[in-house]
Design an enzyme around this catalytic site. Structure first.
Site, PDB file in Angstrom:
ATOM      1  N   ALA A 225       3.821   0.792 -12.741  1.00 54.44           N
ATOM      2  CA  ALA A 225       2.661   1.605 -13.124  1.00 54.44           C
ATOM      3  C   ALA A 225       1.540   1.500 -12.097  1.00 54.44           C
ATOM      4  O   ALA A 225       0.632   2.321 -12.084  1.00 54.44           O
ATOM      5  CB  ALA A 225       2.155   1.154 -14.493  1.00 54.44           C
ATOM      6  N   LYS A 226       1.575   0.476 -11.263  1.00 56.36           N
ATOM      7  CA  LYS A 226       0.573   0.279 -10.193  1.00 56.36           C
ATOM      8  C   LYS A 226      -0.844   0.410 -10.715  1.00 56.36           C
ATOM      9  O   LYS A 226      -1.676   1.089 -10.136  1.00 56.36           O
ATOM     10  CB  LYS A 226       0.864   1.227  -9.031  1.00 56.36           C
ATOM     11  CG  LYS A 226       2.265   1.014  -8.450  1.00 56.36           C
ATOM     12  CD  LYS A 226       2.518   1.778  -7.175  1.00 56.36           C
ATOM     13  CE  LYS A 226       3.869   1.430  -6.556  1.00 56.36           C
ATOM     14  NZ  LYS A 226       5.035   1.834  -7.353  1.00 56.36           N
TER      15      LYS A 226
END
Lengths: 272, 272
Positions: A95-96
């Site tokens: 998801a960073k």
């Protein structure tokens, strides 16, 4: 999940393969589009055919968000299916994320508690107080972007600070953060030559290595520099596995592609 | 939305206020919990009471993701309501995304096309090819994290590269990216003294400034260094406005708090 359990899985399966579940409705076999939830149907078939060869699955959240509510539902069903059927498999929400403290806590709760992922990828740009809220969850892993595999990695990550490159500073600084034992790092496979330097800074942590294709060209080089005493590597392949075929045999083709990578990993592990 | 339209709004309303819609079910008035969609009901009331005072709304996606599918539905309904009722208002998805090229395109489509936000916040760590996919959308704005307002900003952002600090390098490098005219930058208000340096590098772009509380303590300093010929500032306040009261008068209290900030902005704009 604990790192200890992950290592046990790796040794038992002779595999450190992570399968990236980056589902694109334009790429999956067309007959699945008739299903009530095509993304989940695709993931379920891929998981069913590859779970004995992989130790981790990594859905990239962008692919699900792109389909709005329907996509989020497919993501939820995928992680629920993994946790129910294969609780020993390590799950990564790619998801960073990363935001200021109380907001990072929200993201951490969303992925660790609500969705029950074992880990999430996090960007380091905002520093310590943006990452520690993730690290505060015990037996959950935060995978910090260190050196990514895209061309843009050279824009900032490899630029020199006063004494060393930014990505090394990210590695070194993060070791001092609270609960740093809950860290892993993203390190791009296209830069195997950097791995020796990286291992000098973080000898004990796991590295999540994206960018190894179905051909596994870089696998040996990555292992030569990246393996540590508890293996310490998760090698991700997404498109090379899940789109090995776009026909009705997609699940079998995915398994064959995963098996090919697993076989190479097995040889490398046996040769230790 | 074009920057030109945003500037027209600012001049017409004498306001460059952005209201942060960071909705926490534990903080909203309890009587709203009986509504079918409490988060949307809260946002709708806040929007209804403040839309004449604000030129932008900024939901932070973490707060919605934390509630899973229900949260995403509330976010969808909020942006739909804004776009239907107030198409002249600038909308910001505070999502801090960023990934490799084809994945960034997914995020861009999710926020720009599906949800129809005017802009999205993006983290720079992965460099050019992680940001340009967002910039490719014409009349959509990409708001790049430059100097954030949290303590962790000093971990990496203010560290010196060979010749200048990382955040300045981010500003300077990004000006060379394709479609750089679609950029704005996040610059923390707690660091007004940095704004002169920042304006020297990006004189013409808009800056999104979070961290100005209901008291507006830093507003004058931020404006002294940050205003440019087309105003060039969006000042965000979240908790100071939306949680000005937790009682049944929350919407009126939000309006009073927004009015107080708008009045200060009006004075600053009139004194130009």
């Amino acid at each position: 999940m604990t790192i200890k359990k992950l290592v046990e899985q790796i040794e038992a399966k002779k595999s450190f393969l992570c399968v990236g579940l980056d589902v694109d409705l334009e790429k999956i076999p067309t007959h699945l589009l008739e299903e009530e939830d095509p993304m989940f149907a695709f993931n379920k078939a891929i998981i069913d055919s590859t779970h004995h060869l992989a130790v981790a699955y990594k859905p990239n959240t962008a692919f699900y968000e792109a389909y709005g509510l329907q996509g989020w539902r497919s993501l939820e069903r995928t992680i629920e299916y993994l946790n129910e059927r294969h609780p020993d498999i390590f799950t990564i929400a790619d998801a960073k994320r990363g935001d200021i403290g109380n907001t990072s806590t929200r993201y951490a709760k969303a992925f660790f508690e609500d969705l029950q992922f074992d880990s999430v990828t996090v960007a380091p740009y905002m520093g310590k107080d943006s990452v520690e809220p993730f690290l505060a969850f015990e037996n959950k892993i935060t995978i910090l972007l260190a050196l990514t595999s895209n061309a843009g990695a050279f824009d900032f990550q490899t630029r020199s600070l006063e004494d060393q490159e930014l990505y090394k500073q990210v590695l070194q600084t993060s070791l001092n953060w609270e609960n740093a034992h809950n860290l892993m790092y993203v390190v791009g496979a296209t830069k195997a030559e950097y791995l020796a330097d990286i291992r000098a800074i973080v000898p004990d942590h796991f590295l999540l290595v994206p960018g190894v294709g179905a051909q596994g060209g870089d696998l040996e080089a990555v292992c030569r520099y990246g393996l540590n005493k508890q293996v310490g590597l998760l090698i991700n392949s997404s498109r090379g596995i899940i789109y090995a075929s776009q026909g009705r045999d997609f699940a079998e083709a995915a398994a064959a592609s995963a098996l090919s990578l697993r076989t190479q990993m097995q040889q490398i592990l046996d040769a230790r």
